[in-house]
Design an enzyme around this catalytic site. Sequence first.
Site, short mmCIF file in Angstrom:
data_model
loop_
_atom_site.label_atom_id
_atom_site.label_comp_id
_atom_site.label_asym_id
_atom_site.label_seq_id
_atom_site.Cartn_x
_atom_site.Cartn_y
_atom_site.Cartn_z
N GLY A 70 4.00 15.93 38.15
CA GLY A 70 3.78 14.77 39.02
C GLY A 70 4.43 13.49 38.54
CB SER A 71 7.51 12.69 36.63
OG SER A 71 8.54 13.24 37.41
CG ASN A 72 9.72 11.74 41.70
OD1 ASN A 72 10.25 10.64 41.66
ND2 ASN A 72 10.38 12.86 41.52
NE ARG A 83 4.40 29.52 54.39
CZ ARG A 83 4.72 29.65 53.11
NH1 ARG A 83 4.50 28.63 52.30
NH2 ARG A 83 5.21 30.77 52.63
CG MET A 139 7.34 23.33 42.90
SD MET A 139 8.95 22.62 43.34
CE MET A 139 10.01 24.06 43.13
NE ARG A 140 0.96 27.26 50.47
CZ ARG A 140 0.96 28.56 50.77
NH1 ARG A 140 1.57 29.40 49.98
NH2 ARG A 140 0.36 29.01 51.86
CG ASN A 153 11.04 16.63 49.26
OD1 ASN A 153 10.22 16.66 48.35
ND2 ASN A 153 12.15 17.35 49.24
CG HIS A 204 16.81 17.87 47.29
ND1 HIS A 204 16.16 19.07 47.08
CD2 HIS A 204 18.13 18.13 47.18
CE1 HIS A 204 17.06 20.01 46.86
NE2 HIS A 204 18.26 19.46 46.91
CB SER A 227 18.76 12.65 48.95
OG SER A 227 20.10 12.84 48.55
CG ASP A 236 15.78 20.54 50.46
OD1 ASP A 236 14.69 19.94 50.41
OD2 ASP A 236 16.12 21.41 49.63
CB ALA A 293 18.41 8.07 39.79
CD GLU A 294 14.29 13.24 41.05
OE1 GLU A 294 13.07 13.43 41.21
OE2 GLU A 294 15.05 14.12 40.61
#
Length: 312
Positions: A15-17, A67, A92-93, A109, A111, A138, A147, A175-176
């Site tokens: 969870g860094s972002n 799902r 990641m799902r 999101n 990417h 992005s 994406d 950068a993210e």
Amino acid sequence: MAEKARVGVLISGRGSNMAALLYASRQPDCPYEIALVASNNPDAAGLKLAEAEEVATFALGHKGMKRADYDRILDAELAKAGAQYVALGGHMRLLSAEFVEKWEGRMINIHPSLLPKHKGLDTHARALEAGDKVAGCSVHLVTVELDSGPVLGQTEVAVIEGDTPATLAARVLIAEHQLYPRVLAELVTRETRPEALLDRLREIALTLPAAEEKLSHGTPAFAVTGGKMFAYFSDDHHGNGITAVLVKTSGAEEQAMLIEAEPDLYFRPAYLGPSGWIGLRLDQGDVDWDHVGEWLLKSWRMAAPRKLADVI
């Protein structure tokens, strides 16, 4: 200042972002707050960070669940937290089409490539294999196709000789963390930015008969062709920090009554106030555009020649 937009962040790992979004949200001028951090991995490290920062969390393993069923539960948790937007931060799902369509235009999101290049996984290795001189990240709106949603922002990162996927990934991650909070802030304020408010106001005002837009002392204004002004757009006039539309009232008595009844919505503008005009704020969030339209029509009737005013 309008209330902050509430954002749910979906993660699967560290969870860094999410952390970058969270700490950016702690700045006084940030237009969003993190309402919920949710994960399909109950052991995700990012959940512990969120809990330590006193952010609400939700975790539920997805194994063995359909799902669509899982996403209905997730959607209910987001609703319970009052989330208005969703940000994916290493989630990641794959999400169901129903979930994506429900949040269309309000889910983003990040990417680790310069989309449309290198969609999917292993982006840094693929960038190096392709001999790219520039990599990057992005932020895009999430659509059903992976994406492929509209790109809202990008940051380029130079590829250095001798880079490995790991070294390149580390720089792209920096950068993210810079890009994601900025783009999210822009997204949640897109409908409340002065330019967007003026565009919406223009759409309504110019549907009135013989209405035209003019500049009055550098301020966008609307008049009846060959006649009088019936509305002004005011943005931070003389540093008052207010974005509003100024319209005519029947006079000082109505003006005072409106301000007394709803002081957070109406105000007496400088210069035009003594003439019976009133300010209707557009910067409070959730603008009632039907109400704005009613005022524009009322003001237009006062400015239009009698023959024309009788048309509608």
